[in-house]
Design a protein around this motif. Sequence first.
Motif, PDB file in Angstrom:
ATOM      1  N   UNK A 256     -14.870  40.142 118.110  1.00  0.00           N
ATOM      2  CA  UNK A 256     -14.267  40.185 119.384  1.00  0.00           C
ATOM      3  C   UNK A 256     -12.815  39.608 119.064  1.00  0.00           C
ATOM      4  N   UNK A 257     -11.785  40.376 118.577  1.00  0.00           N
ATOM      5  CA  UNK A 257     -10.283  39.856 118.246  1.00  0.00           C
ATOM      6  C   UNK A 257      -9.645  39.464 119.372  1.00  0.00           C
ATOM      7  N   UNK A 271     -14.091  42.594 108.514  1.00  0.00           N
ATOM      8  CA  UNK A 271     -15.231  41.751 108.880  1.00  0.00           C
ATOM      9  C   UNK A 271     -16.442  42.591 109.529  1.00  0.00           C
ATOM     10  N   UNK A 272     -16.185  43.287 110.248  1.00  0.00           N
ATOM     11  CA  UNK A 272     -17.185  44.086 111.010  1.00  0.00           C
ATOM     12  C   UNK A 272     -17.804  44.843 110.016  1.00  0.00           C
ATOM     13  N   UNK A 273     -19.314  44.958 109.886  1.00  0.00           N
ATOM     14  CA  UNK A 273     -20.213  45.784 109.250  1.00  0.00           C
ATOM     15  C   UNK A 273     -19.949  47.213 109.619  1.00  0.00           C
ATOM     16  N   UNK A 274     -20.348  48.016 108.414  1.00  0.00           N
ATOM     17  CA  UNK A 274     -20.289  49.526 108.544  1.00  0.00           C
ATOM     18  C   UNK A 274     -20.933  50.088 109.780  1.00  0.00           C
ATOM     19  N   UNK A 275     -20.399  50.801 110.648  1.00  0.00           N
ATOM     20  CA  UNK A 275     -20.714  51.234 111.738  1.00  0.00           C
ATOM     21  C   UNK A 275     -20.628  50.348 112.893  1.00  0.00           C
ATOM     22  N   UNK A 276     -19.873  49.123 112.718  1.00  0.00           N
ATOM     23  CA  UNK A 276     -19.756  47.965 113.897  1.00  0.00           C
ATOM     24  C   UNK A 276     -18.675  48.515 114.472  1.00  0.00           C
ATOM     25  N   UNK A 277     -18.318  47.374 115.469  1.00  0.00           N
ATOM     26  CA  UNK A 277     -17.467  47.544 116.302  1.00  0.00           C
ATOM     27  C   UNK A 277     -16.347  46.311 116.427  1.00  0.00           C
ATOM     28  N   UNK A 278     -14.809  46.733 116.289  1.00  0.00           N
ATOM     29  CA  UNK A 278     -13.719  45.671 116.498  1.00  0.00           C
ATOM     30  C   UNK A 278     -13.354  45.938 117.759  1.00  0.00           C
ATOM     31  N   UNK A 279     -13.553  44.717 118.875  1.00  0.00           N
ATOM     32  CA  UNK A 279     -12.991  44.973 120.148  1.00  0.00           C
ATOM     33  C   UNK A 279     -11.601  44.120 120.181  1.00  0.00           C
ATOM     34  N   UNK A 300     -16.771  54.239 109.373  1.00  0.00           N
ATOM     35  CA  UNK A 300     -16.907  54.396 110.961  1.00  0.00           C
ATOM     36  C   UNK A 300     -17.135  53.106 111.946  1.00  0.00           C
ATOM     37  N   UNK A 301     -16.020  52.431 111.587  1.00  0.00           N
ATOM     38  CA  UNK A 301     -15.735  51.136 112.607  1.00  0.00           C
ATOM     39  C   UNK A 301     -15.107  51.696 113.658  1.00  0.00           C
ATOM     40  N   UNK A 302     -15.518  50.969 114.998  1.00  0.00           N
ATOM     41  CA  UNK A 302     -14.696  51.550 116.101  1.00  0.00           C
ATOM     42  C   UNK A 302     -14.062  50.380 116.368  1.00  0.00           C
ATOM     43  N   UNK A 303     -12.690  50.883 116.425  1.00  0.00           N
ATOM     44  CA  UNK A 303     -11.587  49.888 116.640  1.00  0.00           C
ATOM     45  C   UNK A 303     -11.267  50.213 118.228  1.00  0.00           C
ATOM     46  N   UNK A 304     -11.661  49.294 119.202  1.00  0.00           N
ATOM     47  CA  UNK A 304     -11.312  49.283 120.611  1.00  0.00           C
ATOM     48  C   UNK A 304     -10.400  48.717 121.231  1.00  0.00           C
ATOM     49  N   UNK A 305     -10.133  48.766 122.070  1.00  0.00           N
ATOM     50  CA  UNK A 305      -9.126  48.155 123.067  1.00  0.00           C
ATOM     51  C   UNK A 305      -9.472  47.991 124.353  1.00  0.00           C
TER      52      UNK A 305
END
Length: 367
Positions: A256-257, A271-279, A300-305
């Motif tokens: 959670x950024x 920092x997020x693991x593979x297949x993880x999510x950065x919100x 395949x890291x989801x970068x979300x907003x």
Amino acid sequence: MLSTPLPNPSLQVTADHSLKQVDAPVHSPGKGEVLLHIKATGVCGSDIHFWRTGRIGSLVVEGDCILGHEAAGIVLKCGEGVANLKPGDRVAVEPGVPCGECFLCLDGRYNLCEDVQFAGVYPYHGTIQRYKTHPSKWCHKLPDNVTYTEGALLEPLSVVMHGIKSAGLSLGRGVVICGAGPIGLIALAAARASGAHPLVITDLEPRRLEFAKKFVPSCQTYLVDKNLDAQANSKRIRQLFGIEMVGEYGAPETVLECTGVESSVVTACYTARRGGTVMVIGVGREIMNNLPFMHLSLAEIDLKFINRYRDTWPSGLQCLAGSILDLKSLVSHTFPLEKALDALHTCGDLSNGSIKVQIVDEVEDVL
């Protein structure tokens, strides 16, 4: 306008990046509106942005505007057609008033409405004033055991709740929170309440990390090293999750950024693991040039907003009323309305050690 024996002091930002405290007019509530006596308003980082830079992305200060959007108060008068509230009701103010007619509003995604009238964003006046009209639909009754102070914290809590829901936190899965400001600290507490574990929170300021450890004792803290690049800092953060023992699976699934700072967003991506999510919950620069595109793609890291919140206020109230979250200790400084200018200066100077600054008005209701 209403005639009142008391003035309506307000804090306004100007197009030339100045602040001024002036008396504002008091308006009668229109159809579907209530007149509120604002009892508490939190100072948000966006208020500082509008003051110092005059804009946040496409939102530009083009004239005088009363700041403030994290608010709670008491209903003084009701306009025609108001049935859900009455004078004397204590309420939290949901500051965004969407159009209710566009495809996004009709789809329930009213936080994305392009015609939203958001308090404290030019040209719509905010809540750092004594008296304000607001549609009753967007005023939420406070339970008896929830104070005005807590009611004003519902707005940043709503931001966090929307981010956590969109990120999809998992019970017993690791989370990193980037930034130990008010949003990051609320995210830390909410992630803990959601069952996420382990928890790591990062910041550049040791005092904020010390507060975070007291606020949520089960968390680990990481002081960001300015002399290291994003990949080096992310490697050290990951080590706090014991990945040397359990491999990539042990790395944090969600980040959670909460700063919006480009270097922190990049660190979050590594920092997020593979297949993880950065919100990304924080508000940042209009353009970021250094995002690690291929790393995000190959892993395949989801970068979300997120953009603000929707349908979070009722559940947020239950979190406070039911003691799922106790956020009162976040309020480190309070100022009377007449000294709102001092509140902005205190919030804008990190050397003051503030966490959440609130402006309160304790005069008795006279309208």
